[in-house]
Write a protein that holds these residues in place. Structure first.
Motif, PDB file in Angstrom:
ATOM      1  N   PHE A 105       0.833  -1.200   0.000  1.00  0.00           N
ATOM      2  CA  PHE A 105       0.000   0.000   0.000  1.00  0.00           C
ATOM      3  C   PHE A 105       0.871   1.254   0.000  1.00  0.00           C
ATOM      4  N   LEU A 106       1.909   1.268   0.811  1.00  0.00           N
ATOM      5  CA  LEU A 106       2.797   2.424   0.867  1.00  0.00           C
ATOM      6  C   LEU A 106       3.499   2.664  -0.458  1.00  0.00           C
ATOM      7  N   SER A 107       3.747   1.608  -1.196  1.00  0.00           N
ATOM      8  CA  SER A 107       4.382   1.784  -2.512  1.00  0.00           C
ATOM      9  C   SER A 107       3.482   2.557  -3.467  1.00  0.00           C
ATOM     10  N   LYS A 108       2.172   2.486  -3.254  1.00  0.00           N
ATOM     11  CA  LYS A 108       1.236   3.255  -4.083  1.00  0.00           C
ATOM     12  C   LYS A 108       1.360   4.746  -3.789  1.00  0.00           C
ATOM     13  N   PHE A 109       1.649   5.094  -2.530  1.00  0.00           N
ATOM     14  CA  PHE A 109       1.901   6.490  -2.188  1.00  0.00           C
ATOM     15  C   PHE A 109       3.166   6.983  -2.892  1.00  0.00           C
ATOM     16  N   GLU A 110       4.193   6.148  -2.886  1.00  0.00           N
ATOM     17  CA  GLU A 110       5.447   6.514  -3.560  1.00  0.00           C
ATOM     18  C   GLU A 110       5.200   6.816  -5.035  1.00  0.00           C
ATOM     19  N   LEU A 111       4.425   5.974  -5.674  1.00  0.00           N
ATOM     20  CA  LEU A 111       4.136   6.144  -7.095  1.00  0.00           C
ATOM     21  C   LEU A 111       3.329   7.417  -7.337  1.00  0.00           C
ATOM     22  N   ALA A 112       2.343   7.672  -6.485  1.00  0.00           N
ATOM     23  CA  ALA A 112       1.525   8.873  -6.642  1.00  0.00           C
ATOM     24  C   ALA A 112       2.360  10.131  -6.440  1.00  0.00           C
ATOM     25  N   ALA A 113       3.279  10.095  -5.469  1.00  0.00           N
ATOM     26  CA  ALA A 113       4.141  11.249  -5.230  1.00  0.00           C
ATOM     27  C   ALA A 113       5.076  11.486  -6.408  1.00  0.00           C
ATOM     28  N   ALA A 114       5.643  10.415  -6.944  1.00  0.00           N
ATOM     29  CA  ALA A 114       6.577  10.537  -8.062  1.00  0.00           C
ATOM     30  C   ALA A 114       5.895  11.078  -9.312  1.00  0.00           C
ATOM     31  N   ASN A 115       4.647  10.680  -9.540  1.00  0.00           N
ATOM     32  CA  ASN A 115       3.919  11.084 -10.747  1.00  0.00           C
ATOM     33  C   ASN A 115       3.005  12.285 -10.536  1.00  0.00           C
ATOM     34  N   ASN A 116       2.992  12.795  -9.300  1.00  0.00           N
ATOM     35  CA  ASN A 116       2.131  13.931  -8.968  1.00  0.00           C
ATOM     36  C   ASN A 116       0.677  13.653  -9.340  1.00  0.00           C
TER      37      ASN A 116
END
Length: 505
Positions: free
Chosen positions: A153-164
């Motif tokens: 789940f936390l990896s989804k936050f990482e992806l959202a942050a990276a892609n804005n």
């Protein structure tokens, strides 16, 4: 000369006469006629429906006003009383209670499982078999399995942050809680809803629609099961097209059945990791009785439902209020900065450590107070011979409720109850608040998954706040307003923009 009325007119006259006579009976001769409350509520359930079946309201929001006017016991429908008194609540829900569950509230997809057993004596041995697998020790031993879902789940936050890119956290929290509870139950990858793009699982969307409809179903407790059986005769394609909520519950039921069947056939999980259904696949003590496959499937269905939306909504509540309260957020982050030294580590800090953090514990407690679980009416039946509550004799067989919402939002106990205030749980008199805290219900029928829920709340909140800054995106206060649809359902979703927390050098 006599006037002959047509049959249709006679039928109308008969119906009107019946309704009038029934109204007179309910107000004057009914066993509950002596209890105060709105006359319209005593006459017909239409009074209740006026609040529950409109999108903007819920009947439970009226209860505080009714109790202020009529006292601790109020007649809220023709055949049901609501009690707002903590001594009465503790009597109804105490260990060894004689107040059975009311059949109208426990007549759903899980009807064959232990949750819907009305009598405590029937439910207790069934529940006792499962209890060790939801104990604090069992949760601690299986934390690696829980952590794997949360790290995903936390990896989804990482992806959202990276892609804005914005995230729909309402659906995200449902996805992670669903995957955690199913992974925990079956010792596998669960339903893998975290893999669905943007968390938009058709299953979860359909279940959200199901809860929107569930309030309607309570008004026809006998008709709705019959209707469901008729709808089950439709083809799978017809169900998916016309009744997606039914198709979703069927999919979940079938997945649960397949997973339970595999565990029973193999005598446990494939890799030896304990599963909840080891209670029956390889019991630690001899049992004279084992549930059949249909009953175990119903239990799995209940565990999934109870462990998904309720915990997810608590996470949504906590996140929404932290986003809108910078002081609370920074206080929590400062505490977590000391406790979670390496937020990127593959090894997550144990919940045994996180639950000792005073402010995190207060945030979790306050989120549970405001989100509840089941906020409304889950009726019990007054035992044969009647009972005395609040100094009043109540006839045996009476349906009686005591809604969690009334206690959690009582301004006399929780000042400014609609304000998110973790500090109230850190005050010198905080221990007194525990007597009014019933997010997981109380007594022998309280939530069996309480330890798993706490583990998810501590881990998700701790690592989300420690690693990410969140900002509301196209989400308003109105979106976070809610209705009582058996569980709490918000009018909209919590959407956020995500940034990484800048670490101090």
């Amino acid at each position: 000369m006599a006037v002959s009325l047509p049959y249709s007119a006679l039928a109308v006259v008969a119906v009107v006469a019946f309704l009038v006579l029934r109204a007179v009976y309910r107000v004057t001769f009914h066993p509950l006629a002596k209890f105060p409350g709105p006359k319209l509520a005593a006459i017909s359930s239409i009074y209740q429906a006026w609040y529950d079946l409109r999108p903007e309201t819920s009947y439970i929001f009226e209860f505080a006003r009714l109790h202020e006017k009529f006292g601790p016991i109020v007649r809220i429908t023709p055949n049901q009383l609501h009690v707002f008194d903590i001594a009465a609540y503790n009597e109804i829900f105490k260990i060894g209670t004689r107040y059975a569950r009311h059949r109208d509230n426990y007549n759903n997809e899980a009807a064959d499982g232990f949750f819907n057993q009305l009598e405590l004596k029937t439910a207790k041995p069934w529940r006792d078999a499962y209890q060790p697998y939801f104990s604090k020790g069992a949760i601690t031993r299986l934390e690696p399995l829980i952590n794997s879902r949360i790290k995903k789940f936390l990896s989804k936050f990482e992806l959202a942050a990276a892609n804005n890119e914005p995230m729909d956290l309402s659906m995200g929290f449902r996805s992670v809680t669903s995957d955690v509870v199913t992974s925990y139950m079956f010792a596998d990858n669960g339903f893998e809803l975290l893999d669905v793009k943007d968390f938009q699982s058709s299953i979860l969307i359909a279940l959200e629609q199901y809860f929107d409809f569930s309030q309607w179903a309570t008004y026809w407790p006998n008709f709705m099961p019959w209707l469901t059986r008729q709808l089950q005769k439709l083809t799978e394609e017809q169900q998916e097209k016309f009744i997606p909520a039914l198709a979703a519950t069927n999919w979940i039921t079938e997945q649960c059945r397949l997973k339970v069947e595999r565990i029973m056939q193999n005598g446990g999980s494939e890799d030896g990791t304990p599963t909840v259904f080891d209670a029956w696949a390889k019991p630690k003590e001899k049992r004279t009785w084992t549930p059949n496959m249909r009953q175990m499937t119903a239990d799995a269905f209940t565990f999934h439902g109870a462990g998904t939306d309720t915990t997810a909504h608590t996470l949504t509540t906590a996140t929404w209020h932290l986003i809108n309260n910078e002081e609370c957020l920074q206080k929590l982050r400062a505490e977590l900065h000391e406790a979670v030294k390496e937020p990127e580590s593959e090894q997550l800090v144990s919940t045994n450590v996180l639950e000792t953090l005073p402010y995190l514990r207060a945030v979790v407690k306050e989120a549970l107070r405001m989100s509840m679980g089941v906020p409304g009416r889950m009726a019990r039946v007054v035992p044969e011979g009647g009972a005395v509550l609040c100094g009043q004799k109540i006839p045996g067989g009476t349906a009686i409720t005591s809604a969690c919402y009334c206690y959690h939002f009582d301004p006399k106990v929780f000042p400014s109850p609609h304000t998110f205030d973790p500090e109230r749980w850190l005050a010198p008199d905080a221990a007194q608040l525990e007597s009014r805290f019933m997010a997981f219900s109380k007594g022998p029928r309280s939530c069996i998954g309480i330890n798993l829920a706490y583990a998810e709340l501590y881990l998700n909140l701790a690592y989300m706040v420690r690693r990410f800054d969140l900002e509301a995106c196209q989400t308003t206060d109105r979106d976070m307003e809610w209705k009582d649809n058996f569980v709490v359902t918000t009018k909209g979703h919590l959407r956020v923009k995500v940034k990484r927390v800048e670490e101090d050098n």
